[in-house]
Design an enzyme around this catalytic site. Sequence first.
Site, PDB file in Angstrom:
ATOM      1  N   ILE A 120       0.867  -1.174   0.000  1.00 13.89           N
ATOM      2  CA  ILE A 120       0.000   0.000   0.000  1.00 13.89           C
ATOM      3  C   ILE A 120       0.904   1.224   0.000  1.00 13.89           C
ATOM      4  O   ILE A 120       2.091   1.132   0.319  1.00 13.89           O
ATOM      5  CB  ILE A 120      -0.975   0.018   1.199  1.00 13.89           C
ATOM      6  N   ASP A 121       0.367   2.376  -0.374  1.00 12.80           N
ATOM      7  CA  ASP A 121       1.167   3.596  -0.488  1.00 12.80           C
ATOM      8  C   ASP A 121       1.768   4.012   0.851  1.00 12.80           C
ATOM      9  O   ASP A 121       1.242   3.687   1.921  1.00 12.80           O
ATOM     10  CB  ASP A 121       0.308   4.757  -1.009  1.00 12.80           C
ATOM     11  N   ARG A 122       2.848   4.778   0.770  1.00 10.34           N
ATOM     12  CA  ARG A 122       3.550   5.256   1.975  1.00 10.34           C
ATOM     13  C   ARG A 122       2.619   6.001   2.913  1.00 10.34           C
ATOM     14  O   ARG A 122       2.675   5.829   4.133  1.00 10.34           O
ATOM     15  CB  ARG A 122       4.715   6.162   1.560  1.00 10.34           C
ATOM     16  N   THR A 124      -0.714   5.811   2.921  1.00 14.35           N
ATOM     17  CA  THR A 124      -1.952   5.078   3.191  1.00 14.35           C
ATOM     18  C   THR A 124      -1.712   4.209   4.419  1.00 14.35           C
ATOM     19  O   THR A 124      -0.686   3.540   4.516  1.00 14.35           O
ATOM     20  CB  THR A 124      -2.355   4.191   1.994  1.00 14.35           C
ATOM     21  N   ARG A 225      -7.001   6.678  -5.251  1.00 14.65           N
ATOM     22  CA  ARG A 225      -6.806   8.124  -5.151  1.00 14.65           C
ATOM     23  C   ARG A 225      -7.081   8.817  -6.482  1.00 14.65           C
ATOM     24  O   ARG A 225      -7.798   9.825  -6.541  1.00 14.65           O
ATOM     25  CB  ARG A 225      -5.383   8.413  -4.687  1.00 14.65           C
TER      26      ARG A 225
END
Length: 283
Positions: A120-122, A124, A225
């Site tokens: 998952i994104d940094r 998130t 997003r």
Amino acid sequence: MKNLVVDEKHNQKKLHNFLSDLFPFMSSGVFYRALRQKDIRVNKKKINENIILHTGDTLQVYISDELLYPFLQEIKTIYEDDNILAVSKPVGIEVVGKNSITSYLQSKLSYPFLEPCHRIDRNTTGLVLFAKNTDSLSILKTKFKQHEIEKHYLARIYGILPKKQDTLHAYLFKDAKKSIVYISNTAKKGYRPIITSYIVLEENKKQNTSLLDISIETGRTHQIRAHMAHIGFPILGDEKYGNHSINKKFGKKTQDLCSYCLIFRFTSPSGPLDYLNGKRIAI
């Protein structure tokens, strides 16, 4: 010690801005104390000023993880058995790479094997699933690829959606050099199909915000997003795809997006992980 290289995005930006982007929870006090103590080197030279950086500059930062990542203590184990470990990742830390949640867990835990099954994104937050052996890693990576593990997210968006539940179809192009993705309603060369579904859980008409449960059938980079921003309902705090003035109004510096639930729905053989079929892991 952290070895860093200045990218084009931060060309001619001040040192403090560069480090703040990489370590958003590092306080200004920590930064200026490091300058006074000459704990930051640029191109191998000790500095004590908030200088302007240029693309390609190299930095050596002698600031402890406890000061750069004060949220590391927020990492919590949500579920664990002999084959898997599910933890809750805080904001501001990558899943893989140097100084990531993976490297942190590998250094702190005594397991002979521990590798993430997805990312998952940094910025998130939420669930990250780790395998504790090679067989589990292979099986779970395949399950994610075949969409046999549902990923559910909680997202706070700006706006009131016309439909309380919907499945959105579009196409996504990833520009790796610029680290950004683009969405199209029609098929184009280089664009890959995406499917994003949502259910409205709460609405705050006074603030013009909504809380959504979002699930994705295609796990593309920045899919949630970018897709929500594309239809005009950006996630609060998302500086890349959202609205800066709205984020500032709500005091949000990172996207209000959390991976809160994984549901195992195996439709193909899963060997030693059969026992997980039908299981729900949630924060």
